[in-house]
Every structure is written in C-alpha cells, then in structure tokens.
Design a protein around this motif. Structure first.
Motif, PDB file in Angstrom:
ATOM      1  N   ASP A  19      -4.815  20.179   4.420  1.00 47.08           N
ATOM      2  CA  ASP A  19      -4.219  19.016   5.074  1.00 47.08           C
ATOM      3  C   ASP A  19      -4.006  17.941   4.024  1.00 47.08           C
ATOM      4  OD1 ASP A  19      -4.255  20.075   7.685  1.00 47.08           O
ATOM      5  OD2 ASP A  19      -6.358  19.534   7.907  1.00 47.08           O
ATOM      6  N   TYR A  20      -2.834  17.328   4.048  1.00 51.94           N
ATOM      7  CA  TYR A  20      -2.498  16.265   3.102  1.00 51.94           C
ATOM      8  C   TYR A  20      -2.867  14.919   3.699  1.00 51.94           C
ATOM      9  CZ  TYR A  20       0.524  13.194   0.289  1.00 51.94           C
ATOM     10  OH  TYR A  20       1.013  12.195  -0.517  1.00 51.94           O
ATOM     11  N   LEU A  21      -3.747  14.200   3.040  1.00 57.32           N
ATOM     12  CA  LEU A  21      -4.118  12.851   3.447  1.00 57.32           C
ATOM     13  C   LEU A  21      -3.442  11.882   2.499  1.00 57.32           C
ATOM     14  CD1 LEU A  21      -7.945  13.276   4.150  1.00 57.32           C
ATOM     15  CD2 LEU A  21      -6.026  13.562   5.720  1.00 57.32           C
ATOM     16  N   LYS A  22      -2.303  11.387   2.934  1.00 50.41           N
ATOM     17  CA  LYS A  22      -1.476  10.539   2.083  1.00 50.41           C
ATOM     18  C   LYS A  22      -2.209   9.269   1.656  1.00 50.41           C
ATOM     19  CE  LYS A  22       3.095   8.484   1.828  1.00 50.41           C
ATOM     20  NZ  LYS A  22       4.387   8.323   2.467  1.00 50.41           N
ATOM     21  N   ASP A  23      -2.895   8.634   2.605  1.00 47.80           N
ATOM     22  CA  ASP A  23      -3.568   7.371   2.291  1.00 47.80           C
ATOM     23  C   ASP A  23      -4.681   7.523   1.261  1.00 47.80           C
ATOM     24  OD1 ASP A  23      -4.957   8.827   4.276  1.00 47.80           O
ATOM     25  OD2 ASP A  23      -6.014   7.030   4.935  1.00 47.80           O
ATOM     26  N   LYS A  24      -5.341   8.680   1.240  1.00 49.43           N
ATOM     27  CA  LYS A  24      -6.420   8.923   0.271  1.00 49.43           C
ATOM     28  C   LYS A  24      -5.956   9.711  -0.952  1.00 49.43           C
ATOM     29  CE  LYS A  24     -10.228   8.791   3.515  1.00 49.43           C
ATOM     30  NZ  LYS A  24     -11.442   9.458   3.942  1.00 49.43           N
ATOM     31  N   GLN A  25      -4.707  10.204  -0.910  1.00 46.00           N
ATOM     32  CA  GLN A  25      -4.169  11.041  -1.982  1.00 46.00           C
ATOM     33  C   GLN A  25      -5.095  12.227  -2.254  1.00 46.00           C
ATOM     34  OE1 GLN A  25      -0.982  10.760  -3.871  1.00 46.00           O
ATOM     35  NE2 GLN A  25      -0.860  10.010  -1.786  1.00 46.00           N
ATOM     36  N   ALA A  31     -12.200  24.216   6.253  1.00 44.91           N
ATOM     37  CA  ALA A  31     -13.119  25.351   6.262  1.00 44.91           C
ATOM     38  C   ALA A  31     -14.226  25.194   5.217  1.00 44.91           C
ATOM     39  CB  ALA A  31     -12.348  26.648   6.021  1.00 44.91           C
ATOM     40  N   ASP A  32     -13.865  24.755   4.028  1.00 46.91           N
ATOM     41  CA  ASP A  32     -14.848  24.600   2.952  1.00 46.91           C
ATOM     42  C   ASP A  32     -15.407  23.185   2.856  1.00 46.91           C
ATOM     43  OD1 ASP A  32     -14.736  27.256   2.051  1.00 46.91           O
ATOM     44  OD2 ASP A  32     -12.945  26.830   0.868  1.00 46.91           O
ATOM     45  N   ARG A  33     -14.851  22.280   3.672  1.00 46.48           N
ATOM     46  CA  ARG A  33     -15.280  20.877   3.672  1.00 46.48           C
ATOM     47  C   ARG A  33     -15.165  20.249   2.284  1.00 46.48           C
ATOM     48  NH1 ARG A  33     -20.299  20.271   7.838  1.00 46.48           N
ATOM     49  NH2 ARG A  33     -19.223  21.181   9.602  1.00 46.48           N
ATOM     50  N   LEU A  34     -13.987  20.457   1.670  1.00 44.77           N
ATOM     51  CA  LEU A  34     -13.714  19.915   0.345  1.00 44.77           C
ATOM     52  C   LEU A  34     -12.410  19.130   0.348  1.00 44.77           C
ATOM     53  CD1 LEU A  34     -14.568  22.998  -1.893  1.00 44.77           C
ATOM     54  CD2 LEU A  34     -15.927  20.908  -1.629  1.00 44.77           C
ATOM     55  N   ALA A  35     -12.361  18.102  -0.497  1.00 44.31           N
ATOM     56  CA  ALA A  35     -11.150  17.292  -0.673  1.00 44.31           C
ATOM     57  C   ALA A  35     -10.759  17.351  -2.145  1.00 44.31           C
ATOM     58  CB  ALA A  35     -11.395  15.860  -0.235  1.00 44.31           C
ATOM     59  N   TYR A  36      -9.553  17.838  -2.395  1.00 44.76           N
ATOM     60  CA  TYR A  36      -9.023  17.945  -3.757  1.00 44.76           C
ATOM     61  C   TYR A  36      -8.165  16.721  -4.051  1.00 44.76           C
ATOM     62  CZ  TYR A  36     -10.522  22.765  -3.339  1.00 44.76           C
ATOM     63  OH  TYR A  36     -11.279  23.900  -3.150  1.00 44.76           O
ATOM     64  N   PRO A  37      -8.401  16.065  -5.184  1.00 45.04           N
ATOM     65  CA  PRO A  37      -7.642  14.844  -5.488  1.00 45.04           C
ATOM     66  C   PRO A  37      -6.208  15.138  -5.913  1.00 45.04           C
ATOM     67  CG  PRO A  37      -9.050  15.398  -7.335  1.00 45.04           C
ATOM     68  CD  PRO A  37      -9.371  16.382  -6.233  1.00 45.04           C
ATOM     69  N   ILE A  38      -5.359  14.150  -5.704  1.00 40.91           N
ATOM     70  CA  ILE A  38      -3.984  14.192  -6.204  1.00 40.91           C
ATOM     71  C   ILE A  38      -3.862  13.023  -7.170  1.00 40.91           C
ATOM     72  CG2 ILE A  38      -1.538  13.995  -5.627  1.00 40.91           C
ATOM     73  CD1 ILE A  38      -2.299  15.044  -2.818  1.00 40.91           C
ATOM     74  N   ARG A  39      -3.577  13.341  -8.429  1.00 35.39           N
ATOM     75  CA  ARG A  39      -3.474  12.311  -9.459  1.00 35.39           C
ATOM     76  C   ARG A  39      -2.069  12.327 -10.052  1.00 35.39           C
ATOM     77  NH1 ARG A  39      -8.870  14.561 -11.671  1.00 35.39           N
ATOM     78  NH2 ARG A  39     -10.347  13.560 -10.264  1.00 35.39           N
ATOM     79  N   ASP A  40      -1.408  11.199 -10.002  1.00 33.97           N
ATOM     80  CA  ASP A  40      -0.037  11.084 -10.520  1.00 33.97           C
ATOM     81  C   ASP A  40       0.878  12.143  -9.910  1.00 33.97           C
ATOM     82  OD1 ASP A  40      -0.721   8.937 -12.207  1.00 33.97           O
ATOM     83  OD2 ASP A  40      -1.461  10.341 -13.728  1.00 33.97           O
ATOM     84  N   ASP A  41       0.739  12.335  -8.591  1.00 30.69           N
ATOM     85  CA  ASP A  41       1.526  13.308  -7.820  1.00 30.69           C
ATOM     86  C   ASP A  41       1.250  14.762  -8.195  1.00 30.69           C
ATOM     87  OD1 ASP A  41       2.754  11.625  -6.031  1.00 30.69           O
ATOM     88  OD2 ASP A  41       4.503  11.288  -7.290  1.00 30.69           O
ATOM     89  N   VAL A  44      -4.988  18.383  -8.090  1.00 31.63           N
ATOM     90  CA  VAL A  44      -6.006  18.938  -8.988  1.00 31.63           C
ATOM     91  C   VAL A  44      -6.801  19.948  -8.171  1.00 31.63           C
ATOM     92  CG1 VAL A  44      -7.941  18.419 -10.507  1.00 31.63           C
ATOM     93  CG2 VAL A  44      -6.087  16.755 -10.241  1.00 31.63           C
ATOM     94  N   MET A  45      -6.438  21.223  -8.307  1.00 32.11           N
ATOM     95  CA  MET A  45      -6.988  22.272  -7.457  1.00 32.11           C
ATOM     96  C   MET A  45      -8.152  23.012  -8.119  1.00 32.11           C
ATOM     97  SD  MET A  45      -5.071  21.674  -4.937  1.00 32.11           S
ATOM     98  CE  MET A  45      -5.560  22.979  -3.848  1.00 32.11           C
ATOM     99  N   LEU A  46      -9.049  22.264  -8.684  1.00 33.11           N
ATOM    100  CA  LEU A  46     -10.242  22.829  -9.319  1.00 33.11           C
ATOM    101  C   LEU A  46     -11.449  22.499  -8.456  1.00 33.11           C
ATOM    102  CD1 LEU A  46      -9.506  21.586 -12.947  1.00 33.11           C
ATOM    103  CD2 LEU A  46      -9.154  23.893 -12.046  1.00 33.11           C
ATOM    104  N   ASP A  47     -12.278  23.515  -8.164  1.00 36.68           N
ATOM    105  CA  ASP A  47     -13.416  23.256  -7.285  1.00 36.68           C
ATOM    106  C   ASP A  47     -14.397  22.257  -7.875  1.00 36.68           C
ATOM    107  OD1 ASP A  47     -13.985  25.296  -9.118  1.00 36.68           O
ATOM    108  OD2 ASP A  47     -15.520  26.179  -7.832  1.00 36.68           O
ATOM    109  N   GLU A  48     -14.497  22.177  -9.199  1.00 33.52           N
ATOM    110  CA  GLU A  48     -15.402  21.202  -9.803  1.00 33.52           C
ATOM    111  C   GLU A  48     -14.872  19.762  -9.697  1.00 33.52           C
ATOM    112  OE1 GLU A  48     -13.108  23.173 -13.186  1.00 33.52           O
ATOM    113  OE2 GLU A  48     -14.380  23.933 -11.586  1.00 33.52           O
ATOM    114  N   GLU A  49     -13.587  19.596  -9.408  1.00 29.31           N
ATOM    115  CA  GLU A  49     -12.990  18.272  -9.218  1.00 29.31           C
ATOM    116  C   GLU A  49     -12.980  17.848  -7.745  1.00 29.31           C
ATOM    117  OE1 GLU A  49     -11.647  15.992 -11.445  1.00 29.31           O
ATOM    118  OE2 GLU A  49     -12.451  17.239 -13.053  1.00 29.31           O
TER     119      GLU A  49
END
Length: 63
Positions: A19-25, A31-41, A44-49
C-alpha cells in the motif's frame, strides 16, 4: 511516485501487495508489518531499511 511502478512492486520478503502512503512516503506490507521508505521518488526495498509498524498503525491500515 509513478503509478506503473506501484502496480508491479511487491514486498521483497513475502511477495505480497504493498500500500502506498503518500503522506508518509512509504510502501507498506500489511502481512509483514513493514514500511519501506521512498526517498527522492525511489522506493528503498531493502528489509534492513524498512521500519516495523506498530499494532496501532496496522489496525489503522485495515480500516
């Protein structure tokens, strides 16, 4: 964020939908209860990030 890219991206761990959360980028995997950041559009699809979602955040997403 490019809509075509959002259509093909999946969670790198479970291969489930995101799910894309635009306000939080962030891209969120419920399912995994993880949020992956989006930096400069760029997602960042790394589990450690990824950050772990709190129980409250997961509940809010399911509503």
């Amino acid at each position: 964020m490019d809509a075509r890219l959002l259509e093909i991206l999946v969670c790198p761990l479970c291969k489930g939908p995101l799910d894309y959360l635009k306000d939080k980028q962030e891209l969120v995997c419920k399912a995994d209860r993880l949020a992956y950041p989006i930096r400069d559009d760029i997602p960042v699809m790394l589990d450690e990030e990824a950050r772990a979602l709190s129980a409250e955040e997961v509940d809010a997403l399911r509503k």
